[in-house]
Scaffold this motif. Structure first.
Motif, short mmCIF file in Angstrom:
data_model
loop_
_atom_site.label_atom_id
_atom_site.label_comp_id
_atom_site.label_asym_id
_atom_site.label_seq_id
_atom_site.Cartn_x
_atom_site.Cartn_y
_atom_site.Cartn_z
N UNK A 1 0.71 -1.40 0.16
CA UNK A 1 0.28 0.35 0.57
C UNK A 1 1.00 1.12 0.20
N UNK A 2 0.62 1.80 -1.10
CA UNK A 2 1.76 3.16 -1.18
C UNK A 2 1.08 4.36 -1.87
N UNK B 1 12.28 -5.60 4.71
CA UNK B 1 11.82 -6.63 3.81
C UNK B 1 13.46 -6.50 3.36
N UNK B 2 13.00 -8.11 3.18
CA UNK B 2 15.34 -8.83 2.79
C UNK B 2 14.90 -9.67 2.35
N UNK C 1 14.61 -1.79 -3.36
CA UNK C 1 15.62 -1.35 -3.20
C UNK C 1 15.74 -0.77 -2.21
N UNK C 2 17.60 -1.16 -1.99
CA UNK C 2 17.57 -1.55 -0.34
C UNK C 2 19.22 -0.81 -0.17
N UNK D 1 10.08 -0.38 -2.06
CA UNK D 1 9.23 -1.16 -2.54
C UNK D 1 8.12 -0.63 -3.72
N UNK D 2 9.37 -0.53 -4.83
CA UNK D 2 7.59 0.06 -5.99
C UNK D 2 7.61 -1.02 -6.95
N UNK D 3 5.82 -1.27 -7.39
CA UNK D 3 4.97 -1.60 -8.08
C UNK D 3 5.28 -1.04 -10.03
N UNK D 4 5.00 -2.75 -9.97
CA UNK D 4 5.22 -2.87 -11.39
C UNK D 4 4.47 -3.25 -12.40
N UNK D 5 3.72 -2.20 -13.37
CA UNK D 5 2.66 -2.29 -14.00
C UNK D 5 2.51 -2.38 -15.05
N UNK D 6 2.43 -3.52 -15.87
CA UNK D 6 1.99 -3.18 -17.02
C UNK D 6 3.50 -2.63 -18.03
#
Lengths: 138, 138, 138
Positions: free
Chosen positions: A41-42, B101-102, C41-42, C101-106
């Protein structure tokens, strides 16, 4: 593996507002059919946050007062030389965080007894989005 | 795709305590059989945090002192009108974060040379849980 | 399910530096072949952060000034009894966060209009890594 995407829209009446969104997120998880996995949820706008904490109006007011102290409005920020006036909103959302990841176990959000998810608006009165991304197995 | 869920329980003797949990998380990852993926480690109680930083007692004490300065106890928070006295614990965990998150690569936690995972208790002396959710492929 | 791992290396010239890495992350997502999923991405070093906010030089300077106020250098931190002098860097990255954390869509990063990803170095002039982990379906 199932990946399911949805969006929540907000357009708050006040510049700052904190809204509980646990039920909306749970509804998207139910629609996804995922029974074991996670949901991201972002906030998609950089003057808004998403966080997990207590659903208690006193604490919500405490959080707002506290953010005002740590990241005050009315300061002569460099960002305001661009014509913007919301640098404090960018900083407030930085402390609070802009995204959470919730576990899904046996088809439901796997939350502790007092965990609730909130959308935190710091520069409202315009349409803004939160992305909800569900990953897992049916 | 494998999804594996486990929980870590804590019941600290002191109100505030910071505990290293890297090995416990690594053990759950090993039990899951996931060799490529991620693991979510998330406090299920809203006065506790989970964070990644240095395993050095001086820095751990610095973090506790610093959180006390930014989110002090003994303030007349609105939350305390409910009978609670732990608003500062909610704020401290907000700065520190309540989940990480690891990455899991080649069957192990893919951590940098000094990265360690910690559970941070700010309102202890009661039973509390952390959820550990592993997602990935064997 | 696809799990794809890559790393970004940094070696900043200045002790503190904030670098936009959105394009590098997008390139790794494209290479992964994942069209629906997420990317972690960490920062792998505990004196660096990764965050999402505005790509505006004034705000970036505001963020640096603000972190200096909330987590100042030049303080007699306990961590410095080990011979280190960078406790403030550990605290600065704590406020900013060390992962997103980035969402990937299409097949693309599903970001809001102003969202950009940044690497934030607080103890530079040495080689450091960020792990980029892509999970999803083609």
């Amino acid at each position: 593996m199932t990946v399911h995407t949805d969006y929540l829209w907000f357009n708050t009446k006040k510049p700052q507002e904190i809204l509980r969104i646990t039920d909306e997120v749970a509804g998207i998880v139910a629609a996804s059919g995922v029974r074991e996995g996670i949901v991201l949820v972002s906030a998609m706008h950089i003057t808004a946050g998403v966080y997990v904490n207590d659903w208690e109006s006193g604490l919500i007011a405490d959080i707002q007062d506290w953010l005002e102290k740590l990241a005050p409005a009315g300061v002569d920020y460099r960002h305001h030389q661009t014509g913007e006036d919301n640098a404090d909103a960018h900083l407030k959302r930085t402390i609070l965080g802009h995204q959470v990841l919730l576990p899904i176990t046996s088809g439901a959000l796997d939350l502790g007894p007092w965990e609730q998810v909130f959308y935190a608006e710091f520069d409202g009165r315009r349409r803004k989005r939160v992305v909800v991304k569900v990953l897992g197995i049916p």
